[in-house]
Design a protein around this motif. Structure first.
Motif, PDB file in Angstrom:
ATOM      1  N   LYS A 183      -5.495   2.895   0.392  1.00 14.16           N
ATOM      2  CA  LYS A 183      -4.551   3.861  -0.162  1.00 14.16           C
ATOM      3  C   LYS A 183      -4.061   4.873   0.865  1.00 14.16           C
ATOM      4  N   THR A 184      -4.936   5.259   1.804  1.00 11.56           N
ATOM      5  CA  THR A 184      -4.581   6.331   2.737  1.00 11.56           C
ATOM      6  C   THR A 184      -4.502   5.883   4.189  1.00 11.56           C
ATOM      7  N   GLY A 185      -5.106   4.725   4.505  1.00 13.56           N
ATOM      8  CA  GLY A 185      -5.189   4.299   5.889  1.00 13.56           C
ATOM      9  C   GLY A 185      -6.241   5.046   6.680  1.00 13.56           C
ATOM     10  N   LYS A 186      -7.041   5.841   5.990  1.00 12.09           N
ATOM     11  CA  LYS A 186      -8.040   6.676   6.636  1.00 12.09           C
ATOM     12  C   LYS A 186      -9.453   6.192   6.321  1.00 12.09           C
ATOM     13  N   ASP A 187     -10.421   6.730   7.076  1.00 15.52           N
ATOM     14  CA  ASP A 187     -11.830   6.429   6.880  1.00 15.52           C
ATOM     15  C   ASP A 187     -12.426   7.465   5.934  1.00 15.52           C
ATOM     16  N   SER A 243       0.851  -1.179   0.000  1.00 15.47           N
ATOM     17  CA  SER A 243       0.000   0.000   0.000  1.00 15.47           C
ATOM     18  C   SER A 243       0.888   1.231   0.000  1.00 15.47           C
ATOM     19  N   VAL A 244       0.383   2.322  -0.509  1.00 13.52           N
ATOM     20  CA  VAL A 244       1.181   3.537  -0.619  1.00 13.52           C
ATOM     21  C   VAL A 244       1.008   4.381   0.639  1.00 13.52           C
ATOM     22  N   ASP A 245       2.130   4.802   1.190  1.00 14.46           N
ATOM     23  CA  ASP A 245       2.117   5.608   2.409  1.00 14.46           C
ATOM     24  C   ASP A 245       2.063   7.090   2.022  1.00 14.46           C
TER      25      ASP A 245
END
Length: 212
Positions: free
Chosen positions: A161-165, A21-23
């Protein structure tokens, strides 16, 4: 500076993590009420239909395709879906869902309309014009005409992609065409009166009602 950098800022080059996944630098992510361009939206769905043959594969294909968008566009994909759901929240469409699934609860109606959207632009707009046109989308291999997970493909892509909701980046103050703000309407048919449903969707009724 690319479009992504202009929209979200850039502090450093995105890094590839161990799980591929892209950080991203997510500190510049902002809320949006902008829907994804409709042509791009339908192109993604049409591409998923051409490259898959079942809902599970279509779901995974959509997650991958949406993952190629910018985070802002991913939110826009979900907002476009919500707008399309909003625009088909009416009595006649609910009648079609009831006939096709042998019943249709509030949640079931959401999942039914997600299925309609997942079948592509032509199916959606023909059904929006007249839900009885869904006779052309009948699939004898389906037990139920619903697609709950379609509603969440953008959320999954955004999280990967972002680790976010994704929900945290919807500008709810300015995006109104969504669940919870649907228009009120009176039913033009009754569950206990099948003939009232037949008047609205005669083709669907004749083909499917006796099967339930």
């Amino acid at each position: 500076m690319g479009l992504f950098d202009k929209l979200f800022g850039k502090k450093e080059t995105p890094k590839q993590t161990e799980n591929n996944s892209v950080d991203f630098d997510t500190t510049q992510l902002v809320k949006t009420a902008e829907m994804l361009d409709e042509d791009l939206y339908w192109n993604i769905i049409d591409k998923s239909l051409k490259n898959t043959s079942n809902q599970d594969d279509q779901e995974q294909f959509l997650i991958r395709e949406i993952g190629n968008l910018t985070p802002r566009q991913m939110v826009g994909f979900r907002l476009r879906t919500d707008k399309l759901l909003y625009d088909t929240y009416n009595s006649d469409m609910w009648c079609a869902g009831y006939i096709m699934n042998g019943g249709c609860s509030d949640d079931g109606f959401e999942y039914f309309r997600n299925w309609v959207i997942s079948r592509g632009r032509n199916t959606y707009y023909q059904a929006k014009q007249n839900p009885d046109n869904l006779i052309n989308a009948i699939d004898e291999n389906l037990e139920m005409y619903d697609f709950e997970s379609f509603w969440y493909v953008a959320l999954e892509a955004f999280k990967q992609k972002t680790g976010k909701d994704l929900y945290d980046y919807i500008d709810n103050e300015n995006f109104k065409t969504k669940e919870g703000q649907y228009p009120q309407f009176e039913f033009t048919w009754q569950e206990e009166n099948p003939e009232s449903m037949k008047k609205i969707c005669p083709k669907l009724f004749d083909k499917l009602w006796d099967k339930h």
